[in-house]
Design a protein around this motif. Structure first.
Motif, PDB file in Angstrom:
ATOM      1  N   HIS A 118       0.845  -1.193   0.000  1.00  0.00           N
ATOM      2  CA  HIS A 118       0.000   0.000   0.000  1.00  0.00           C
ATOM      3  C   HIS A 118       0.883   1.246   0.000  1.00  0.00           C
ATOM      4  O   HIS A 118       0.692   2.170  -0.788  1.00  0.00           O
ATOM      5  N   THR A 119       1.848   1.259   0.922  1.00  0.00           N
ATOM      6  CA  THR A 119       2.879   2.299   0.937  1.00  0.00           C
ATOM      7  C   THR A 119       4.211   1.625   1.223  1.00  0.00           C
ATOM      8  O   THR A 119       4.261   0.434   1.532  1.00  0.00           O
ATOM      9  N   HIS A 120       5.279   2.370   1.114  1.00  0.00           N
ATOM     10  CA  HIS A 120       6.594   1.824   1.451  1.00  0.00           C
ATOM     11  C   HIS A 120       7.492   2.950   1.959  1.00  0.00           C
ATOM     12  O   HIS A 120       7.232   4.132   1.714  1.00  0.00           O
ATOM     13  N   THR A 121       8.567   2.557   2.638  1.00  0.00           N
ATOM     14  CA  THR A 121       9.513   3.517   3.218  1.00  0.00           C
ATOM     15  C   THR A 121      10.931   3.034   2.967  1.00  0.00           C
ATOM     16  O   THR A 121      11.253   1.879   3.249  1.00  0.00           O
ATOM     17  N   LEU A 122      11.788   3.913   2.454  1.00  0.00           N
ATOM     18  CA  LEU A 122      13.186   3.569   2.222  1.00  0.00           C
ATOM     19  C   LEU A 122      13.994   3.751   3.505  1.00  0.00           C
ATOM     20  O   LEU A 122      13.887   4.777   4.178  1.00  0.00           O
ATOM     21  N   VAL A 123      14.814   2.742   3.812  1.00  0.00           N
ATOM     22  CA  VAL A 123      15.687   2.797   4.982  1.00  0.00           C
ATOM     23  C   VAL A 123      17.121   2.616   4.498  1.00  0.00           C
ATOM     24  O   VAL A 123      17.504   1.530   4.073  1.00  0.00           O
ATOM     25  N   PRO A 124      17.935   3.670   4.528  1.00  0.00           N
ATOM     26  CA  PRO A 124      19.301   3.569   4.000  1.00  0.00           C
ATOM     27  C   PRO A 124      20.201   2.715   4.881  1.00  0.00           C
ATOM     28  O   PRO A 124      20.072   2.698   6.102  1.00  0.00           O
ATOM     29  N   ASP A 125      21.099   2.009   4.221  1.00  0.00           N
ATOM     30  CA  ASP A 125      22.132   1.230   4.900  1.00  0.00           C
ATOM     31  C   ASP A 125      23.284   2.179   5.218  1.00  0.00           C
ATOM     32  O   ASP A 125      23.762   2.917   4.342  1.00  0.00           O
ATOM     33  N   LYS A 126      23.759   2.184   6.458  1.00  0.00           N
ATOM     34  CA  LYS A 126      24.824   3.104   6.837  1.00  0.00           C
ATOM     35  C   LYS A 126      26.115   2.847   6.062  1.00  0.00           C
ATOM     36  O   LYS A 126      26.946   3.743   5.910  1.00  0.00           O
ATOM     37  N   LYS A 127      26.302   1.633   5.576  1.00  0.00           N
ATOM     38  CA  LYS A 127      27.483   1.312   4.766  1.00  0.00           C
ATOM     39  C   LYS A 127      27.297   1.717   3.304  1.00  0.00           C
ATOM     40  O   LYS A 127      28.210   1.582   2.489  1.00  0.00           O
ATOM     41  N   LYS A 128      26.076   2.170   2.972  1.00  0.00           N
ATOM     42  CA  LYS A 128      25.732   2.665   1.637  1.00  0.00           C
ATOM     43  C   LYS A 128      25.905   1.604   0.551  1.00  0.00           C
ATOM     44  O   LYS A 128      26.162   1.927  -0.610  1.00  0.00           O
ATOM     45  N   LYS A 129      25.743   0.351   0.943  1.00  0.00           N
ATOM     46  CA  LYS A 129      25.809  -0.731  -0.037  1.00  0.00           C
ATOM     47  C   LYS A 129      24.423  -1.218  -0.448  1.00  0.00           C
ATOM     48  O   LYS A 129      24.234  -1.734  -1.544  1.00  0.00           O
ATOM     49  N   ASN A 130      23.479  -1.043   0.465  1.00  0.00           N
ATOM     50  CA  ASN A 130      22.119  -1.517   0.211  1.00  0.00           C
ATOM     51  C   ASN A 130      21.124  -0.445   0.631  1.00  0.00           C
ATOM     52  O   ASN A 130      21.453   0.499   1.348  1.00  0.00           O
ATOM     53  N   ILE A 131      19.910  -0.625   0.183  1.00  0.00           N
ATOM     54  CA  ILE A 131      18.808   0.155   0.722  1.00  0.00           C
ATOM     55  C   ILE A 131      17.709  -0.835   1.071  1.00  0.00           C
ATOM     56  O   ILE A 131      17.487  -1.822   0.353  1.00  0.00           O
ATOM     57  N   TYR A 132      17.084  -0.606   2.212  1.00  0.00           N
ATOM     58  CA  TYR A 132      15.995  -1.475   2.638  1.00  0.00           C
ATOM     59  C   TYR A 132      14.659  -0.784   2.359  1.00  0.00           C
ATOM     60  O   TYR A 132      14.563   0.446   2.388  1.00  0.00           O
ATOM     61  N   ILE A 133      13.661  -1.582   2.090  1.00  0.00           N
ATOM     62  CA  ILE A 133      12.315  -1.062   1.883  1.00  0.00           C
ATOM     63  C   ILE A 133      11.392  -1.711   2.906  1.00  0.00           C
ATOM     64  O   ILE A 133      11.253  -2.938   2.933  1.00  0.00           O
ATOM     65  N   TYR A 134      10.789  -0.877   3.756  1.00  0.00           N
ATOM     66  CA  TYR A 134       9.751  -1.362   4.652  1.00  0.00           C
ATOM     67  C   TYR A 134       8.419  -1.238   3.914  1.00  0.00           C
ATOM     68  O   TYR A 134       7.995  -0.142   3.554  1.00  0.00           O
ATOM     69  N   VAL A 135       7.777  -2.371   3.703  1.00  0.00           N
ATOM     70  CA  VAL A 135       6.546  -2.412   2.920  1.00  0.00           C
ATOM     71  C   VAL A 135       5.347  -2.499   3.857  1.00  0.00           C
ATOM     72  O   VAL A 135       5.214  -3.457   4.626  1.00  0.00           O
ATOM     73  N   SER A 136       4.489  -1.499   3.788  1.00  0.00           N
ATOM     74  CA  SER A 136       3.276  -1.483   4.597  1.00  0.00           C
ATOM     75  C   SER A 136       2.099  -1.989   3.768  1.00  0.00           C
ATOM     76  O   SER A 136       1.883  -1.540   2.635  1.00  0.00           O
ATOM     77  N   SER A 137       1.360  -2.935   4.327  1.00  0.00           N
ATOM     78  CA  SER A 137       0.191  -3.493   3.648  1.00  0.00           C
ATOM     79  C   SER A 137      -0.753  -4.044   4.694  1.00  0.00           C
ATOM     80  O   SER A 137      -0.376  -4.263   5.842  1.00  0.00           O
ATOM     81  N   TYR A 138      -1.978  -4.274   4.283  1.00  0.00           N
ATOM     82  CA  TYR A 138      -2.974  -4.753   5.239  1.00  0.00           C
ATOM     83  C   TYR A 138      -4.156  -5.347   4.468  1.00  0.00           C
ATOM     84  O   TYR A 138      -4.133  -5.445   3.247  1.00  0.00           O
ATOM     85  N   GLY A 139      -5.181  -5.742   5.205  1.00  0.00           N
ATOM     86  CA  GLY A 139      -6.378  -6.280   4.571  1.00  0.00           C
ATOM     87  C   GLY A 139      -6.303  -7.750   4.216  1.00  0.00           C
ATOM     88  O   GLY A 139      -6.723  -8.143   3.117  1.00  0.00           O
TER      89      GLY A 139
END
Length: 498
Positions: free
Chosen positions: A197-218
């Protein structure tokens, strides 16, 4: 011609008591809310209104208590610079992201890239057709991320709608290469439980990856890929040098006890079965989640293993915890309540100032012992007509040292700039809005997301397109000195660490 109303605060009772009572009862028994009533990829349904409601709206317009159809009104410290109507993508406009001289606008039909190097004259750079509501959007470097939360036949941009009861249906995250802004290239997709439904980017402090927190429901027992319980968030890991290898690394359970049970135990409150939206403050390793029936504060020191610090409920005035915003010092969180699911007229005297409002919480204590402490509600007091869908929606901090000021979208309630430096005494300091789209039916329209970026306010209007405004006020003028290279509002920056 623009009508300029600078001091009037509209307080007229709009909607007869019986009609308001009926709406309020409907809100209490409504199904789980969505950011808009989610029709898949078809136009939003429009509700009927009574003859008396239409007559009252017309009388309110004649009396100057609400603006006329499509009339613009605003406070004297805001100037409307321009509106760019929708182009080829005619679907519902959704969220916004920014990067350098570009603004990115999600749309149920895909996304649009604007050149905002001259904010008074934005230029359309490209329009990408990729249907899949609601196309929540964010950017990082040469990557663009797009949420799909409607059941599709496959993960392509040429997919068609398909029932979620079919195992082959797809929902989740799409990733584009935007190194060429005129020709974005679709490069990867990751399916997630119950979609995105929505998502949020969470940067990796080592700047090698980026994480995505995926919000969903229902969740539903009939949906093979979205069965209950659904008490957490999907976490995607994207290697920045090989984004095509993005993959799901965890489904983090945030509510091991199942979260808020909702009705009948808590009438009028949506049962928690996932999160609607999450905002992270990477500089503080903190996140705040708006999760249907619950508000949460959690640590993201290990982005693959988020840890709950505190959790709150408001079973009196909150119906659906929709979104969250930190103040700059990580001492407060503003949670929004999406009463009516973004499909009802809730900004009126009958609903009142505490339902469908923002809840302001102070963060007290230290470390894992921090607590969320409620201070007050804030809701716009410019009452809207019964034909106007109005709800607290997406906004952002205006970066002013020593003050907590936020600009926020309210659908047909327009745009509000408000100060919550004193958590117990929030106050509006500026506004902009359009009058009703029509007086003949209830219509979902108005600003979906309104954000401050590099000296201007940008707004994604559900129906009207892309708006740019200029705020001139001694309380907010210092924010013009803060310049960002990139802004995804749900990945809240440390505005002053530069």
């Amino acid at each position: 011609m623009i009508s300029l109303h600078t001091t009037r605060v509209r307080r007229r009772r709009l909607g007869v008591a019986a009609a308001a009572a009926g709406l309020f009862a409907a809100l209490l028994t409504a199904a789980p809310a969505a950011a808009t009533p989610d029709p898949g990829d078809v136009p939003l349904e429009r509700g009927s209104v009574t003859t008396s409601q239409q007559a009252e709206a017309r009388a309110a317009i004649r009396g100057g208590d609400i603006p006329g159809v499509d009339e613009i009104v605003h406070s004297s410290n805001i100037k409307h610079l321009t509106n760019v109507p929708k182009g080829a993508l005619k679907g519902t406009n959704t969220d916004l992201a920014f990067q350098g001289k570009y603004a990115y606008v999600g749309n149920y039909d895909g996304f649009v890239i604007y050149d905002i190097s001259n904010p008074k004259k934005p230029k359309t750079v490209s329009e990408v057709l990729c249907p899949g509501s609601q196309n929540d959007i964010s950017v990082s470097g040469n990557l663009l991320f797009l949420s799909t939360d409607s059941s599709r036949s496959d993960d392509s941009c040429s997919s068609t709608t398909q029932p979620a009861t079919e195992k082959s249906s797809w929902e989740g995250m799409k990733i584009f290469d935007i190194s060429n802004k005129r020709h974005p290239r679709y490069i990867a997709a990751v399916e997630t439980a119950c979609g995105s439904h929505t998502h949020t980017l969470v940067p990796d402090k080592k700047k090698k990856n980026i994480y995505i927190y995926v919000s969903s429901y229902g969740p539903n027992e009939a949906f093979p890929d979205c069965r209950p319980p659904h008490d957490g968030i999907s976490i995607i890991k994207v290697p920045l040098k090989a984004p095509q290898k993005a993959r799901l690394v965890d489904f983090s359970v945030l509510f091991p006890d199942g979260g808020n049970p909702g009705a009948p135990e808590n009438p009028g409150v949506t049962k928690t079965s996932g999160c609607h939206d999450i905002t992270v403050l990477p500089s503080q390793d903190l996140a705040a989640g708006a999760c249907m029936g619950d508000g949460i504060l959690f640590s993201i020191k290990n982005p693959e293993r988020p840890k709950i610090i505190d959790r709150v409920q408001d079973n009196v005035n909150f119906a659906f915890w929709h979104s969250a915003t930190f103040n700059q010092g990580a001492k407060k969180v503003v949670f929004t309540d999406e009463l009516g699911g973004g499909g009802a007229a809730t900004c009126n005297e009958e609903i009142g100032p505490k339902r469908g409002a923002n809840g302001i919480y102070d963060i007290v204590g230290k470390g894992d012992h921090r607590k969320l402490v409620f201070r007050n509600y804030f809701k716009i007091d410019r009452h809207q007509a019964d034909v106007e869908v109005c709800v607290a929606h997406n906004g952002s901090i205006i970066p002013v040292k020593g003050r907590d000021i936020m600009v926020q979208a309210w659908y047909q309630g327009g745009i509000s700039v408000w100060d919550f430096t004193n958590s117990s005494k929030p106050k509006e300091i500026a506004f902009f809005e359009r009058g009703p789209v029509t007086l003949n039916q209830v219509t979902t329209a108005g600003p979906w997301s309104t954000y401050y970026y590099n000296g201007h306010i940008y707004s994604s209007d559900i129906a009207k397109g892309f708006d740019v405004l200029k705020l001139t006020d001694k309380r907010t003028d210092p924010a013009e000195r803060v310049k960002l290279d990139e802004l995804n509002v749900q990945t809240q920056p440390d505005y002053f660490a530069r």
